[in-house]
Write a protein that holds these residues in place. Structure first.
Motif, PDB file in Angstrom:
ATOM      1  N   ARG A 206      33.138  39.041 -11.907  1.00  0.00           N
ATOM      2  CA  ARG A 206      33.580  40.338 -11.848  1.00  0.00           C
ATOM      3  C   ARG A 206      34.838  40.271 -11.059  1.00  0.00           C
ATOM      4  O   ARG A 206      34.861  40.107  -9.934  1.00  0.00           O
ATOM      5  CB  ARG A 206      32.737  41.174 -11.493  1.00  0.00           C
ATOM      6  CG  ARG A 206      31.524  41.166 -12.419  1.00  0.00           C
ATOM      7  CD  ARG A 206      30.224  42.227 -11.813  1.00  0.00           C
ATOM      8  NE  ARG A 206      29.766  41.461 -10.584  1.00  0.00           N
ATOM      9  CZ  ARG A 206      28.972  42.006  -9.850  1.00  0.00           C
ATOM     10  NH1 ARG A 206      28.462  43.329 -10.012  1.00  0.00           N
ATOM     11  NH2 ARG A 206      28.604  41.399  -8.380  1.00  0.00           N
TER      12      ARG A 206
ATOM     13  N   ALA B 253      38.634  30.999 -14.281  1.00  0.00           N
ATOM     14  CA  ALA B 253      37.425  31.373 -14.350  1.00  0.00           C
ATOM     15  C   ALA B 253      36.677  30.890 -15.725  1.00  0.00           C
ATOM     16  O   ALA B 253      35.824  30.392 -16.109  1.00  0.00           O
ATOM     17  CB  ALA B 253      37.154  32.799 -14.320  1.00  0.00           C
ATOM     18  N   GLN B 254      37.533  31.121 -16.708  1.00  0.00           N
ATOM     19  CA  GLN B 254      37.089  30.534 -18.155  1.00  0.00           C
ATOM     20  C   GLN B 254      37.100  28.816 -18.065  1.00  0.00           C
ATOM     21  O   GLN B 254      36.325  28.572 -18.761  1.00  0.00           O
ATOM     22  CB  GLN B 254      38.327  31.035 -19.249  1.00  0.00           C
ATOM     23  CG  GLN B 254      37.982  30.613 -20.616  1.00  0.00           C
ATOM     24  CD  GLN B 254      39.007  30.920 -21.547  1.00  0.00           C
ATOM     25  OE1 GLN B 254      40.253  31.315 -21.240  1.00  0.00           O
ATOM     26  NE2 GLN B 254      38.625  31.434 -23.002  1.00  0.00           N
ATOM     27  N   ILE B 255      38.081  28.226 -17.558  1.00  0.00           N
ATOM     28  CA  ILE B 255      38.042  26.675 -17.466  1.00  0.00           C
ATOM     29  C   ILE B 255      36.840  26.360 -16.831  1.00  0.00           C
ATOM     30  O   ILE B 255      36.163  25.478 -17.457  1.00  0.00           O
ATOM     31  CB  ILE B 255      39.458  26.503 -16.758  1.00  0.00           C
ATOM     32  CG1 ILE B 255      40.451  26.725 -17.758  1.00  0.00           C
ATOM     33  CG2 ILE B 255      39.154  24.888 -16.489  1.00  0.00           C
ATOM     34  CD1 ILE B 255      41.892  26.175 -17.130  1.00  0.00           C
TER      35      ILE B 255
ATOM     36  N   ALA C 145      41.334  20.718 -19.796  1.00  0.00           N
ATOM     37  CA  ALA C 145      41.674  22.082 -20.494  1.00  0.00           C
ATOM     38  C   ALA C 145      43.075  22.166 -20.707  1.00  0.00           C
ATOM     39  O   ALA C 145      43.568  23.041 -21.638  1.00  0.00           O
ATOM     40  CB  ALA C 145      41.172  23.218 -19.494  1.00  0.00           C
TER      41      ALA C 145
ATOM     42  N   PRO D 149      41.463  34.819 -14.406  1.00  0.00           N
ATOM     43  CA  PRO D 149      40.968  34.918 -15.767  1.00  0.00           C
ATOM     44  C   PRO D 149      40.883  33.510 -16.240  1.00  0.00           C
ATOM     45  O   PRO D 149      39.636  32.906 -17.043  1.00  0.00           O
ATOM     46  CB  PRO D 149      41.557  36.017 -16.598  1.00  0.00           C
ATOM     47  CG  PRO D 149      42.079  37.032 -15.655  1.00  0.00           C
ATOM     48  CD  PRO D 149      42.546  35.757 -14.334  1.00  0.00           C
ATOM     49  N   ARG D 150      42.099  32.784 -16.283  1.00  0.00           N
ATOM     50  CA  ARG D 150      42.037  31.475 -16.947  1.00  0.00           C
ATOM     51  C   ARG D 150      41.536  30.490 -16.127  1.00  0.00           C
ATOM     52  O   ARG D 150      40.620  29.727 -16.877  1.00  0.00           O
ATOM     53  CB  ARG D 150      43.520  31.177 -16.873  1.00  0.00           C
ATOM     54  CG  ARG D 150      43.906  29.705 -17.633  1.00  0.00           C
ATOM     55  CD  ARG D 150      45.338  29.687 -17.847  1.00  0.00           C
ATOM     56  NE  ARG D 150      45.686  28.191 -18.389  1.00  0.00           N
ATOM     57  CZ  ARG D 150      45.974  27.248 -17.997  1.00  0.00           C
ATOM     58  NH1 ARG D 150      45.820  27.022 -16.634  1.00  0.00           N
ATOM     59  NH2 ARG D 150      46.194  26.060 -18.617  1.00  0.00           N
TER      60      ARG D 150
ATOM     61  N   GLY E 190      33.903  28.035 -16.483  1.00  0.00           N
ATOM     62  CA  GLY E 190      32.785  28.414 -17.254  1.00  0.00           C
ATOM     63  C   GLY E 190      32.079  29.333 -16.317  1.00  0.00           C
ATOM     64  O   GLY E 190      30.947  29.575 -16.468  1.00  0.00           O
TER      65      GLY E 190
ATOM     66  N   ARG F 133      46.546  36.531 -14.987  1.00  0.00           N
ATOM     67  CA  ARG F 133      46.917  35.302 -15.538  1.00  0.00           C
ATOM     68  C   ARG F 133      45.826  34.382 -14.848  1.00  0.00           C
ATOM     69  O   ARG F 133      44.877  33.668 -15.505  1.00  0.00           O
ATOM     70  CB  ARG F 133      48.210  34.859 -15.218  1.00  0.00           C
ATOM     71  CG  ARG F 133      48.753  33.824 -16.305  1.00  0.00           C
ATOM     72  CD  ARG F 133      49.827  33.421 -15.915  1.00  0.00           C
ATOM     73  NE  ARG F 133      50.031  32.669 -14.494  1.00  0.00           N
ATOM     74  CZ  ARG F 133      51.313  32.464 -14.038  1.00  0.00           C
ATOM     75  NH1 ARG F 133      52.552  32.475 -14.762  1.00  0.00           N
ATOM     76  NH2 ARG F 133      51.507  31.690 -12.997  1.00  0.00           N
TER      77      ARG F 133
ATOM     78  N   PRO G  91      31.047  33.206 -14.858  1.00  0.00           N
ATOM     79  CA  PRO G  91      31.152  34.820 -15.022  1.00  0.00           C
ATOM     80  C   PRO G  91      31.240  35.366 -13.619  1.00  0.00           C
ATOM     81  O   PRO G  91      30.581  35.260 -12.890  1.00  0.00           O
ATOM     82  CB  PRO G  91      29.740  35.125 -15.625  1.00  0.00           C
ATOM     83  CG  PRO G  91      28.927  34.032 -14.897  1.00  0.00           C
ATOM     84  CD  PRO G  91      29.729  32.645 -14.962  1.00  0.00           C
TER      85      PRO G  91
END
Length: 690
Positions: free
Chosen positions: A102, A94-96, A20, A91-92, A98, A88, A100
């Motif tokens: 809260r 968690a996205q890498i 990533a 969220p970054r 994959g 920063r 979900p």
């Protein structure tokens, strides 16, 4: 696959982080820490990790925390790191990965706009000031469209602004559910979101405030979690003792008088002499402050925020017993009269009912200081623009063992940390920081926090300090006890900073030295335009940091920043903007401070040696934190200067030197000049510091 097997795969050379981010570099220390965190989450228990600068400790605990699927509480020492994690890093990552997730950000009340108090603010006398009115108008405009109500959104709002207490609530003045704006309350909304989130980011102040509040019967603030991570954990002891003791200040009484006048005239005009009662409370609070005269201040220890006066007997040291007792009785009498008036009208409006509860709590706290101090505690007066009466435990070890780390079945409250019935393992506690001690067992941290049985791990920084940095002690400087020391340090800095075009951070151990060195450097370059001298306290901290990082750019001169207290840590300036860090003296704890004295006496009563087991470790940790400002990236270069010859002439200096990163030693002025010259040569590839 187990959590301990999944975590290292993320950090592998061909793992998801490498795929990533093309700049990602696997670090053995980061992977080692991640595996230890994963094991603690899986098995429960406590883990203490000292991770040197550059290890990447944030991802090392976030990756296993996210992969675990557990509800996680992340606590930091500063709001700045809170915002960084929430906006920063989380969220970054968690996205890498994959996942979900809260997430919720939760701060203390003083960070959120109170809609009800904004409506009342114009009635306050301070709002007549044009400067206050201008800022208040900006806040009012922002209040109509903000979603979070987080004051951090308001760029340019000075954290010292007198408007902030006018538009935020405290635990004392919050109306709670009877408030007419409760459904829209930003604090209430933030709490609801936290209760529904998987990951909640808070700060240490909020954590310990919640511990204290819960024991007074207030509703539990923080969500039920199984995994708790304390980043910047080195601060939790000093933060904890603030909240686990008892405090009351003349400022609280003044605020109470102000709110009494506003609410009384608004809701119960004519039913009591609200103006007279408010003035009586205000004058009594002022008299208590005046009872501590100039003579008493001479005996106080100069510390950040003012002076601290010992209070081992009925009366604080240096204060007239008769005047002190009379002032206490006068304030108690004024409060009693006010409570009688409020009791008769409290059912008219929630404001009046809350004022009655608030006044009762203040009176109870005042009464606490009329009796003896609790065993294993210390009491003192903090004297500044206001007067604070403080009683504090010496550390948080007992509270951690019996009220925080203990399982619910072992606590007297039973519901302090309700068990997550879905979890098969016990609660997991992770404590991490770049600086937690100067020995392998990290006893500086574990003893003060009751974590002697915790697993400990030290992960060294990956930086090549021998190539990137050097240490120098100017032997020509006078002794640190010499009155001319601060001026000599200022003269030395002045002769050194010019070749670097600034790029210099001066860290002082006292506010007196801060002013002396700051004034001398300002006088040196005043009107010349050669260098700009920034001094802590003259601007808001955020503005000082931004200006220093800019350095000599956009036609402006380079900067020398003179700072103390909070700038010793959490101040991150990677790159060439900072290349010289000067520490004026060895940062031993102030001997006249009542809390320091009480801790010292406890050690000596037990037969220990306070200097060796308390003062020296404290200095080592503080020195390590200050030195940590210098190298923040693999390509940074710089010199650390300690203006205290005791580091190289006293026997204990070896222990302090061992606590520092393994920088190369500069033994002579000539070696220093050569290293300084090397820094003035631009280099982006060779980090060598000759």
């Amino acid at each position: 696959m187990s959590l301990m097997a999944m975590a290292p795969e993320v950090f592998a050379p061909d793992g998801v982080l490498a795929r990533a981010d093309g700049h990602f570099q696997p670090r053995d220390g980061q992977t080692q820490m991640a595996v230890a965190v994963a094991q603690t989450i899986a098995e429960g228990g406590a883990l203490v990790v000292e991770a040197g600068t550059g290890v990447g400790k944030t991802y090392a605990y976030l990756v296993p925390a996210l992969l675990s699927g557990e509800r996680v509480l992340l606590s930091t020492a500063t709001k700045a790191l809170q915002d960084q994690l929430f906006a920063r890093d989380l969220p970054r990552l968690a996205q890498i990965l994959g996942l979900p997730v809260r997430m919720a950000l939760l701060k203390g009340r003083a960070s959120y706009l109170c809609l009800y108090r904004v409506e009342q603010a114009r009635q306050d006398a301070q709002a007549l000031d044009l400067g206050v009115a201008r800022v208040l108008a900006k806040v009012e405009d922002w209040s109509h469209h903000t979603v979070s109500g987080d004051l951090a959104e308001l760029t340019g709002l000075d954290e010292r602004s007198p408007v902030i207490p006018l538009v935020t609530s405290t635990r004392e003045n919050c109306l709670g559910s009877p408030c007419p704006r409760f459904r829209e309350c930003h604090v209430h909304r933030a709490r609801r979101e936290a209760l529904a989130a998987d990951i909640v980011v808070i700060n240490h102040h909020l954590f310990f405030a919640d511990v204290a509040v819960r024991e007074s019967g207030m509703a539990e603030l923080l969500p039920t979690v199984r995994v708790v991570v304390f980043d910047e954990a080195h601060q939790i002891n000093e933060t904890g003792v603030q909240f686990l003791g008892t405090q009351v200040s003349t400022g609280q009484w003044m605020d109470f008088a102000r709110d009494l006048l506003i609410a009384g005239l608004q809701h119960a005009r004519g039913l009591a002499d609200w103006t007279g009662l408010a003035q009586l409370v205000e004058l009594s609070a002022r008299d208590l402050r005046l009872a501590v005269g100039a003579t008493a201040l001479m005996g106080g220890s100069g510390v950040s925020g003012g002076s601290r006066l010992r209070w081992t007997d009925e009366t604080p040291e240096g204060v007239s017993g008769a005047a002190w007792q009379a002032a206490l009785r006068s304030l108690a009498s004024a409060c009693t009269q006010t409570l009688e008036a409020l009791d008769a009208v409290s059912e008219i409006a929630p404001d009046l009912e809350r004022l009655y509860e608030r006044g009762s709590a203040l009176l109870a706290r005042l009464a606490r200081f009329s009796g003896p101090c609790q065993a294993d505690g210390v009491r003192w007066l903090d004297v500044g623009t206001q007067l604070r009466l403080i009683e504090s435990p010496l550390d948080i070890a007992d509270a951690m063992r019996t009220r925080i780390l203990a399982s619910p079945a072992e606590t007297s409250q039973g519901d302090a940390w309700p068990e997550d019935t879905s979890a098969s393992a016990g609660r997991a506690w992770i404590f991490t920081s770049a600086t937690l001690g100067d020995d392998e067992a990290l006893t500086w941290f574990t003893e003060r926090t009751g974590l002697q049985d915790a697993r400990t791990l030290r992960v060294a920084s990956p930086f090549d300090y021998a190539r990137q940095a050097a240490l120098y002690v100017p032997r020509q400087l006078p002794s640190p006890v010499d009155p001319s020391h601060s001026r000599a340090v200022a003269d030395w800095v002045a002769s050194t900073a010019e070749p670097l075009e600034g790029r210099t951070l001066v860290l002082t151990t006292t506010l007196k030295a801060l002013r002396s060195i700051g004034d001398a450097l300002k006088a040196r370059w005043q009107g010349s335009g050669t260098l700009e001298v920034l001094v802590q306290g003259e601007w808001p901290k955020r503005r000082l940091m931004e200006r220093f990082r800019e350095g000599a750019s956009h036609g402006r001169p380079g900067c020398v920043l003179v700072a103390s207290a909070s700038f010793w840590e959490g101040f991150d300036v990677p790159g060439d903007a900072l290349q010289l860090v000067v520490i004026d003296k060895l940062p031993f704890p102030p001997p006249g401070d009542p809390l320091v004295e009480a801790r010292t006496q406890r050690i000596e009563r037990a037969g220990g040696k306070a200097f060796k087991s308390y003062a020296l470790p404290e200095a080592a940790v503080a020195l390590k934190q200050g030195a940590g400002r210098l190298i923040r990236h693999e390509t940074d270069r710089g010199i650390l200067v300690v203006g205290d010859t005791r580091l190289v002439t006293m026997g204990y200096g070896k222990r302090l030197l061992a606590a520092l990163p393994p920088m190369r030693r500069l033994e002579s002025p000539e070696e220093f000049e050569a290293a300084l010259l090397a820094l003035t040569r631009p280099s982006t590839t060779d980090p060598t510091c000759p």
